[in-house]
Motif scaffolding. Sequence first.
Motif, PDB file in Angstrom:
ATOM      1  N   PRO A 104       0.817  -1.184  -0.011  1.00  0.00           N
ATOM      2  CA  PRO A 104      -0.040   0.027  -0.070  1.00  0.00           C
ATOM      3  C   PRO A 104       0.839   1.185  -0.038  1.00  0.00           C
ATOM      4  O   PRO A 104       2.022   1.326   0.417  1.00  0.00           O
ATOM      5  CB  PRO A 104      -0.842   0.014   1.420  1.00  0.00           C
ATOM      6  CG  PRO A 104       0.026  -1.012   2.282  1.00  0.00           C
ATOM      7  CD  PRO A 104       0.734  -1.970   1.283  1.00  0.00           C
ATOM      8  N   ASP A 105       0.216   2.332  -0.404  1.00  0.00           N
ATOM      9  CA  ASP A 105       1.060   3.610  -0.536  1.00  0.00           C
ATOM     10  C   ASP A 105       0.703   4.153   0.893  1.00  0.00           C
ATOM     11  O   ASP A 105       1.586   5.019   1.443  1.00  0.00           O
ATOM     12  CB  ASP A 105       0.340   4.443  -1.670  1.00  0.00           C
ATOM     13  CG  ASP A 105       0.925   4.111  -2.965  1.00  0.00           C
ATOM     14  OD1 ASP A 105       2.061   3.654  -3.316  1.00  0.00           O
ATOM     15  OD2 ASP A 105      -0.113   3.716  -3.807  1.00  0.00           O
ATOM     16  N   ILE A 106      -0.255   4.168   1.247  1.00  0.00           N
ATOM     17  CA  ILE A 106      -1.047   4.708   2.495  1.00  0.00           C
ATOM     18  C   ILE A 106      -1.443   3.519   3.300  1.00  0.00           C
ATOM     19  O   ILE A 106      -2.488   2.896   2.862  1.00  0.00           O
ATOM     20  CB  ILE A 106      -1.758   5.811   2.358  1.00  0.00           C
ATOM     21  CG1 ILE A 106      -0.955   7.056   1.674  1.00  0.00           C
ATOM     22  CG2 ILE A 106      -2.188   6.394   3.877  1.00  0.00           C
ATOM     23  CD1 ILE A 106      -1.749   8.198   1.422  1.00  0.00           C
ATOM     24  N   LEU A 107      -1.159   3.448   4.841  1.00  0.00           N
ATOM     25  CA  LEU A 107      -1.518   2.273   5.728  1.00  0.00           C
ATOM     26  C   LEU A 107      -2.148   3.018   6.893  1.00  0.00           C
ATOM     27  O   LEU A 107      -1.337   3.526   7.507  1.00  0.00           O
ATOM     28  CB  LEU A 107      -0.537   1.209   6.000  1.00  0.00           C
ATOM     29  CG  LEU A 107      -0.968   0.182   7.191  1.00  0.00           C
ATOM     30  CD1 LEU A 107      -1.957  -0.633   6.587  1.00  0.00           C
ATOM     31  CD2 LEU A 107       0.593  -0.798   7.612  1.00  0.00           C
ATOM     32  N   ALA A 108      -3.385   2.528   7.146  1.00  0.00           N
ATOM     33  CA  ALA A 108      -4.083   2.868   8.545  1.00  0.00           C
ATOM     34  C   ALA A 108      -3.987   1.717   9.382  1.00  0.00           C
ATOM     35  O   ALA A 108      -4.403   0.784   8.875  1.00  0.00           O
ATOM     36  CB  ALA A 108      -5.331   3.404   8.199  1.00  0.00           C
ATOM     37  N   THR A 109      -3.942   1.989  10.598  1.00  0.00           N
ATOM     38  CA  THR A 109      -3.809   0.927  11.643  1.00  0.00           C
ATOM     39  C   THR A 109      -4.710   1.116  12.684  1.00  0.00           C
ATOM     40  O   THR A 109      -4.872   2.489  12.728  1.00  0.00           O
ATOM     41  CB  THR A 109      -2.398   0.443  12.116  1.00  0.00           C
ATOM     42  OG1 THR A 109      -1.824   1.496  12.861  1.00  0.00           O
ATOM     43  CG2 THR A 109      -1.596  -0.205  10.896  1.00  0.00           C
ATOM     44  N   PRO A 123      -5.057   4.503  16.446  1.00  0.00           N
ATOM     45  CA  PRO A 123      -5.100   4.668  15.411  1.00  0.00           C
ATOM     46  C   PRO A 123      -3.731   5.438  14.718  1.00  0.00           C
ATOM     47  O   PRO A 123      -3.291   6.418  15.091  1.00  0.00           O
ATOM     48  CB  PRO A 123      -6.202   5.242  14.837  1.00  0.00           C
ATOM     49  CG  PRO A 123      -6.534   6.234  15.798  1.00  0.00           C
ATOM     50  CD  PRO A 123      -5.768   5.998  17.117  1.00  0.00           C
ATOM     51  N   CYS A 124      -3.233   4.816  13.601  1.00  0.00           N
ATOM     52  CA  CYS A 124      -1.898   5.326  12.860  1.00  0.00           C
ATOM     53  C   CYS A 124      -1.879   5.514  11.463  1.00  0.00           C
ATOM     54  O   CYS A 124      -2.894   4.799  10.862  1.00  0.00           O
ATOM     55  CB  CYS A 124      -0.663   4.502  13.573  1.00  0.00           C
ATOM     56  SG  CYS A 124      -0.232   4.894  15.232  1.00  0.00           S
ATOM     57  N   LEU A 125      -1.097   6.326  10.923  1.00  0.00           N
ATOM     58  CA  LEU A 125      -1.084   6.447   9.463  1.00  0.00           C
ATOM     59  C   LEU A 125       0.473   6.337   9.280  1.00  0.00           C
ATOM     60  O   LEU A 125       1.261   6.816   9.836  1.00  0.00           O
ATOM     61  CB  LEU A 125      -1.548   7.678   8.922  1.00  0.00           C
ATOM     62  CG  LEU A 125      -3.044   8.005   9.102  1.00  0.00           C
ATOM     63  CD1 LEU A 125      -3.104   9.636   8.964  1.00  0.00           C
ATOM     64  CD2 LEU A 125      -3.583   7.272   8.002  1.00  0.00           C
ATOM     65  N   PHE A 126       0.593   5.120   8.398  1.00  0.00           N
ATOM     66  CA  PHE A 126       1.816   4.982   7.673  1.00  0.00           C
ATOM     67  C   PHE A 126       2.069   5.143   6.281  1.00  0.00           C
ATOM     68  O   PHE A 126       0.905   4.853   5.414  1.00  0.00           O
ATOM     69  CB  PHE A 126       2.499   3.460   7.953  1.00  0.00           C
ATOM     70  CG  PHE A 126       2.521   3.063   9.146  1.00  0.00           C
ATOM     71  CD1 PHE A 126       3.875   3.040   9.913  1.00  0.00           C
ATOM     72  CD2 PHE A 126       1.576   2.567  10.089  1.00  0.00           C
ATOM     73  CE1 PHE A 126       4.043   2.419  10.856  1.00  0.00           C
ATOM     74  CE2 PHE A 126       1.703   2.423  11.461  1.00  0.00           C
ATOM     75  CZ  PHE A 126       3.053   2.037  11.830  1.00  0.00           C
ATOM     76  N   VAL A 127       3.102   5.862   5.639  1.00  0.00           N
ATOM     77  CA  VAL A 127       2.967   6.300   4.316  1.00  0.00           C
ATOM     78  C   VAL A 127       4.311   6.017   3.699  1.00  0.00           C
ATOM     79  O   VAL A 127       5.398   6.092   4.183  1.00  0.00           O
ATOM     80  CB  VAL A 127       2.902   8.107   4.004  1.00  0.00           C
ATOM     81  CG1 VAL A 127       1.519   8.221   4.804  1.00  0.00           C
ATOM     82  CG2 VAL A 127       3.785   8.471   4.792  1.00  0.00           C
ATOM     83  N   LYS A 128       4.195   5.546   2.277  1.00  0.00           N
ATOM     84  CA  LYS A 128       5.421   5.126   1.704  1.00  0.00           C
ATOM     85  C   LYS A 128       6.285   6.245   1.639  1.00  0.00           C
ATOM     86  O   LYS A 128       6.258   7.598   1.166  1.00  0.00           O
ATOM     87  CB  LYS A 128       4.850   4.715   0.147  1.00  0.00           C
ATOM     88  CG  LYS A 128       6.038   4.032  -0.587  1.00  0.00           C
ATOM     89  CD  LYS A 128       5.509   3.419  -1.703  1.00  0.00           C
ATOM     90  CE  LYS A 128       4.681   2.139  -1.493  1.00  0.00           C
ATOM     91  NZ  LYS A 128       4.186   1.289  -2.673  1.00  0.00           N
ATOM     92  N   LYS A 129       7.618   5.975   2.149  1.00  0.00           N
ATOM     93  CA  LYS A 129       8.917   7.005   1.961  1.00  0.00           C
ATOM     94  C   LYS A 129       9.066   7.501   0.491  1.00  0.00           C
ATOM     95  O   LYS A 129       8.975   6.916  -0.549  1.00  0.00           O
ATOM     96  CB  LYS A 129      10.135   6.341   2.550  1.00  0.00           C
ATOM     97  CG  LYS A 129      10.039   6.301   3.929  1.00  0.00           C
ATOM     98  CD  LYS A 129      11.510   5.744   4.466  1.00  0.00           C
ATOM     99  CE  LYS A 129      11.434   5.866   5.930  1.00  0.00           C
ATOM    100  NZ  LYS A 129      12.708   5.533   6.670  1.00  0.00           N
ATOM    101  N   GLY A 130       9.233   8.777   0.440  1.00  0.00           N
ATOM    102  CA  GLY A 130       9.670   9.480  -0.821  1.00  0.00           C
ATOM    103  C   GLY A 130       8.477   9.549  -1.840  1.00  0.00           C
ATOM    104  O   GLY A 130       8.862  10.515  -2.779  1.00  0.00           O
TER     105      GLY A 130
END
Length: 248
Positions: free
Chosen positions: A37-42, A77-84
Motif C-alpha cells: 500500500p502507499d498509505i496504511l491505516a492501523t 490509530p496510526c498512518l504509515f506512508v510510503k517514503k519518498g
Amino acid sequence: MKIRFASCNILYDDAKSEPLWPQRLGLLKSAIMGWKPDILATQEGRKPQLFQLRDALAADYELLDAHRSWHESKMYPCLFVKKGKFQCLESHDRWLSETPAIEHSKSFGSKWPKLATFANLKAGGEDFAVASFHFDNVEPAARPLQAQVLIDEMTKLYSSGAVVFMGDANDLPHSPTLEFFRSAGYEDPWKWQSVPHTFHGFSPAVKGGRIDYVLHSCAFKSEGTYCDKRCSDYYSDHYLIYADLQLG
C-alpha cells in the motif's frame, strides 16, 4: 495519480491471542510488503507494538506521529506512508468526543476514549487528506455520533475536498453509522455490500461481518479493492483490506 489505501486493525498485544504479537508482527510485515500500500491505516495498536511495526517497515514507510504525545497504555490509530512518495503538510490527533482536542476524552456513552489521526498529504502536485479512525465496540448509539465528530473535524482541519477515511467502524454497511458517511457524500469502493467480512477472530469459520472500511470523497475514483483472506496468515483477528483510488 493512483494511490493504494490499506487499513487493518492489528489487535493490541494481549499476550494471549495466538499467534502471539512477536509472530504476528512478522506476518503483518509480510502482508504489508506483499500488498505494497502507499498509505496504511492501523487501529488498536499500543505504543510498543506500533514502534516495533515502525521499525520493521522503516526501509519503506514512515509513521506520521510528529504531532503526538504518546502514552504507553493507550491504543492509537496510526498512518504509515510510503517514503519518498508523499509530503506530509500537517498531522493531528482528535478524540471522537464532544471535546475533540482534549486527550482521552469520551462522550456519547462510549465505553472507551476513541481517537482519529488526520494528515494532509501532497504528491505529484495534488494534495488530499486522510484519517485513520476506530469507533467504540460496545455502545452502538455512540458510533454514529463518533462518525459525525470525525467528519466535522476533517472539515475543520482541511479545506481540500479530496478525503479518504480508513478504519474500524465496528458497524455494518447499512448501519446508522455508515449511513452517516453515505449521507455526507462519502463513497464505498465495495458499494455498501455486506461482504467481504473483515473480522474473523482467528477462525475461518467466523463470519464477523464487514466492519472495516476505506471510504472516499467524490474527488477519488475506485479502481479496485481487495480483502486479504489468506487464513494461514493470522497477523490479526481482522483482515487487511485495500482499495486502489485514482485522484485527479
